[in-house]
Design an enzyme around this catalytic site. Structure first.
Site, mmCIF file in Angstrom:
data_model
loop_
_atom_site.group_PDB
_atom_site.id
_atom_site.type_symbol
_atom_site.label_atom_id
_atom_site.label_comp_id
_atom_site.label_asym_id
_atom_site.label_seq_id
_atom_site.Cartn_x
_atom_site.Cartn_y
_atom_site.Cartn_z
ATOM 1 N N CYS A 1 42.531 20.698 70.302
ATOM 2 C CA CYS A 1 42.834 21.425 69.046
ATOM 3 C C CYS A 1 42.724 20.488 67.851
ATOM 4 C CB CYS A 1 44.268 21.940 69.006
ATOM 5 S SG CYS A 1 44.732 23.201 70.157
ATOM 6 N N CYS B 1 49.083 23.123 76.211
ATOM 7 C CA CYS B 1 48.511 23.810 75.054
ATOM 8 C C CYS B 1 48.042 25.189 75.518
ATOM 9 C CB CYS B 1 47.323 23.013 74.500
ATOM 10 S SG CYS B 1 46.218 24.015 73.493
ATOM 11 N N CYS C 1 47.435 17.777 70.815
ATOM 12 C CA CYS C 1 46.370 18.314 71.679
ATOM 13 C C CYS C 1 45.036 17.876 71.081
ATOM 14 C CB CYS C 1 46.432 19.841 71.770
ATOM 15 S SG CYS C 1 44.998 20.501 72.653
ATOM 16 N N LYS D 1 37.868 34.764 77.829
ATOM 17 C CA LYS D 1 37.611 33.770 76.800
ATOM 18 C C LYS D 1 36.317 33.032 77.154
ATOM 19 C CE LYS D 1 39.573 29.965 74.439
ATOM 20 N NZ LYS D 1 40.473 28.905 74.262
ATOM 21 N N LYS E 1 33.456 26.670 78.820
ATOM 22 C CA LYS E 1 32.505 25.943 79.665
ATOM 23 C C LYS E 1 32.916 26.015 81.132
ATOM 24 C CE LYS E 1 31.823 22.005 77.262
ATOM 25 N NZ LYS E 1 31.495 20.597 77.096
ATOM 26 N N HIS F 1 29.973 30.413 67.174
ATOM 27 C CA HIS F 1 29.537 29.731 65.941
ATOM 28 C C HIS F 1 28.455 30.546 65.233
ATOM 29 C CE1 HIS F 1 30.521 26.229 68.779
ATOM 30 N NE2 HIS F 1 31.552 26.368 67.978
ATOM 31 N N HIS G 1 27.492 27.838 70.369
ATOM 32 C CA HIS G 1 27.501 29.057 71.186
ATOM 33 C C HIS G 1 27.538 30.271 70.252
ATOM 34 C CE1 HIS G 1 31.750 29.355 70.281
ATOM 35 N NE2 HIS G 1 32.050 28.240 70.949
ATOM 36 N N HIS H 1 44.016 25.466 75.311
ATOM 37 C CA HIS H 1 43.142 24.607 76.117
ATOM 38 C C HIS H 1 43.700 24.287 77.489
ATOM 39 C CE1 HIS H 1 41.832 23.920 71.902
ATOM 40 N NE2 HIS H 1 40.657 24.061 72.486
HETATM 41 N N1 MSP Z 1 35.825 21.826 63.121
HETATM 42 C C1 MSP Z 1 36.746 22.889 63.009
HETATM 43 C C2 MSP Z 1 36.587 23.623 61.690
HETATM 44 C C3 MSP Z 1 36.726 22.780 60.475
HETATM 45 S S1 MSP Z 1 36.417 23.677 59.019
HETATM 46 C C4 MSP Z 1 36.909 22.695 57.773
HETATM 47 C C5 MSP Z 1 36.535 23.873 64.149
HETATM 48 N N2 MSP Z 1 35.314 23.854 64.738
HETATM 49 S S2 MSP Z 1 34.869 24.805 65.948
HETATM 50 O O1 MSP Z 1 33.608 24.270 66.396
HETATM 51 O O2 MSP Z 1 35.881 24.912 66.923
HETATM 52 O O3 MSP Z 1 34.534 26.182 65.328
HETATM 53 C C6 MSP Z 1 35.509 27.141 65.111
HETATM 54 C C7 MSP Z 1 34.870 28.355 64.465
HETATM 55 O O4 MSP Z 1 33.798 28.860 65.291
HETATM 56 C C8 MSP Z 1 35.826 29.517 64.327
HETATM 57 O O5 MSP Z 1 36.617 29.438 63.168
HETATM 58 C C9 MSP Z 1 34.869 30.675 64.270
HETATM 59 O O6 MSP Z 1 34.280 30.685 63.000
HETATM 60 C C10 MSP Z 1 33.815 30.278 65.293
HETATM 61 N N3 MSP Z 1 34.136 30.718 66.647
HETATM 62 C C11 MSP Z 1 34.344 29.930 67.738
HETATM 63 N N4 MSP Z 1 34.544 30.712 68.835
HETATM 64 C C12 MSP Z 1 34.481 32.002 68.490
HETATM 65 C C13 MSP Z 1 34.583 33.222 69.194
HETATM 66 N N5 MSP Z 1 34.824 33.286 70.486
HETATM 67 N N6 MSP Z 1 34.435 34.366 68.484
HETATM 68 C C14 MSP Z 1 34.150 34.350 67.147
HETATM 69 N N7 MSP Z 1 34.070 33.222 66.457
HETATM 70 C C15 MSP Z 1 34.259 32.031 67.077
HETATM 71 O O7 MSP Z 1 37.428 24.632 64.428
#
Ligand code: MSP
Length: 484
Positions: free
Chosen positions: A138, A152, A135, A299, A302, A30, A27, A155
């Site tokens: 998380c 949590c 969780c 936030k 989904k 990322h 999304h 979530h």
């Molecule tokens: N897999 C772990 C990270 C492991 S790194 C060794 C993880 N993955 S995640 O898919 O949940 O991605 C988290 C990352 O996505 C956040 O740290 C950030 O970089 C990005 N973001 C996810 N949602 C976001 C927003 N709503 N806004 C900005 N960045 C966001 O955690």
């Protein structure tokens, strides 16, 4: 030996994004981190640094196993599909990474085994019975204090009570050293607020953490105890290590910059350096923590159905404009809000009516590239902002230049000047300024920057930013011509 004989070698720059969970498609959250990393990577390449830009996917653990099961798929096969979606999305956004690592890659499994064997040999791991509230979403244990109404807070789901015998890592052996390194900026945590937050955690009782799971089958087996798999966060952090281990990549260690969202700060700023200290490896230089955005003040989730797919933005606005729109919303490092309406408004104001219109109206006068020199004014400020990851401020600075140019044209009214030569002369400094704008924009909008250079080199104009139809998620239709 004289300096003349020394072989010139570019200074390296190793930059990473988090590796993203493959429980769902990418999304714009990322995309936000990955685009930022790509901008920096392109910037440092333009500064002649030898850049290694790593991104990828986090594929093991209970969360992914659950998602695969819900989809009725075998986990590996499920991971292949979603990892493919991430790769395709990054391609659509013009992300030029050096490696896309997957934690199911064979070299990763091997590197993780070697790393953990060494921690075991050095006596930093021990077995312990443990009960905790976990969780799965998380992928971490939560303390009673962290729960809200027993759930949590992120979530809104009930954590599972888990009792297992696990392997534990002696985090507490390293806490003083890490705290000191953060305080003295040997590990630089930016922005300042993130550093304060991490330092605050040291006072709250950090304990040794378990590095293995008994009941999770979808993972890398603990090399000396096949009844357990390695805790997903431990091997996820090690992705940065794996990629730095390939023979020709070893020269890139340690990471110069880990770019992360604020949700995963504790893992990166405390657990990760402790693992590296235990192993005896050099530590990362800098961790930059950016903010989170909400969609229409909610936030992104989904269940709410408000998740924005970056691929739809690319369809509507194109890759470059999407990259711009993501970074032009609010300062990097702060939280902010995004809405489809705001994206469209900024597209129209800054790009279609701003930069696009400026280029179109000046290109008509056919001031050629050869007559010009790029102005270097403002480049120092630009470099400082880029090095500080102040992308929003850089884009504001560029937009001011665009406005300035448009004002100059209004004042000079070249269309009222009869003689062609004089007409062109009246625009020379404006064109130089546009070329400077293109140069500064290049890491953000690589294709657009090249198009601008091409337009002024050849005199062949083209519409940079077609107007978009305001239907949600619509693709650009019948682009109207930009006026002067
Ligand atoms: N897999 C772990 C990270 C492991 S790194 C060794 C993880 N993955 S995640 O898919 O949940 O991605 C988290 C990352 O996505 C956040 O740290 C950030 O970089 C990005 N973001 C996810 N949602 C976001 C927003 N709503 N806004 C900005 N960045 C966001 O955690």
């Amino acid at each position: 030996m004289s300096n003349l004989n020394a072989v010139w070698q570019a200074k390296k720059f190793y930059i990473t994004t988090p590796i993203y969970y493959v429980n769902a498609k990418p999304h714009i959250g990322h995309a936000y981190t990955t685009v930022a990393a790509d901008i920096l990577s392109r910037y440092y390449k333009s500064m002649r640094r030898d850049v290694f830009f790593l991104t990828g996917t986090d594929e093991h653990g209970a969360k992914i196993a659950e998602a695969a099961e819900a989809a009725g798929r075998d986990p590996q096969n499920f991971c292949d599909t979603i990892a493919g979606c991430f790769q395709k999305t990054w391609k659509n956004l013009g992300i030029d990474y050096s490696r896309f690592i997957r934690t199911t890659d064979e070299d990763h499994k091997r590197a993780v085994e070697i790393f953990l064997n060494k921690l075991k040999e050095k006596d930093f791991l021990y077995e312990k019975d443990y009960t905790g509230l976990y969780c799965v979403a998380c992928e971490k244990f939560l303390t009673e204090k962290e729960l809200v109404g027993g759930k949590c807070p992120d979530h809104k789901r009930l954590p599972e009570a888990i009792t297992e015998q696990n392997w534990f890592f002696k985090l507490t052996d390293f806490l003083d050293e890490i705290k000191n390194k953060i305080e003295t900026d040997e590990i630089l945590i930016a922005p300042e607020g993130a550093k304060r937050e991490v330092l605050g955690l040291f006072g709250q009782g950090l304990e040794d953490f378990s590095i293995s799971r008994q009941k999770v089958k979808w993972g890398i087996p603990v090399p000396w105890d096949k009844t357990q798999t390695i805790y997903v966060w431990v091997e996820a952090l090690l992705n940065y290590w794996t990629a730095g281990q390939e023979k020709e990549k070893a020269k890139f260690w340690p990471p110069d910059l880990h770019l992360i969202g604020k949700d995963i700060l504790k893992f990166h700023a405390i657990f990760w350096p402790a693992m590296l200290l235990a192993y005896g490896a050099e530590l990362p230089n800098k961790i930059f923590v950016h903010g989170y955005f909400t969609i229409d003040n909610q936030k992104m989730s989904k269940t709410l159905g408000n998740v924005i797919d970056p691929n739809n933005l690319v369809k509507k606005y194109g890759a470059d404009a999407t990259r711009y729109l993501l970074m032009a919303q609010f300062p990097f490092g702060q939280d902010g809000d995004i809405s489809e309406e705001k994206l469209e408004a900024i597209y129209n104001a800054d790009l279609a009516n701003g930069l696009g219109n400026l280029v179109a109206r000046v290109a008509k006068f056919r001031v050629k590239n050869q007559e010009l020199r790029i102005k270097n004014q403002g480049l120092e400020k630009y470099d400082n902002l880029m090095k500080d990851l102040q992308f929003y401020e850089v884009l504001k600075m560029i937009l001011d230049k665009v406005k300035n140019c448009n004002n100059l044209i209004e004042q000079r009214k070249p269309w009222e000047i009869k003689e062609e030569e004089k007409q062109r002369k009246s625009l020379r400094d404006v064109v130089s300024e546009i070329l400077a704008i293109a140069k500064m924009l290049k890491p953000f909008m690589p294709e657009t920057a090249n198009k601008i250079l091409y337009i002024f080199k050849t005199g062949k104009s083209e519409i940079l930013f077609p107007r978009v139809s305001s239907l949600r998620g619509a693709t650009p239709k019948g682009a109207t011509k930009q006026s002067h």
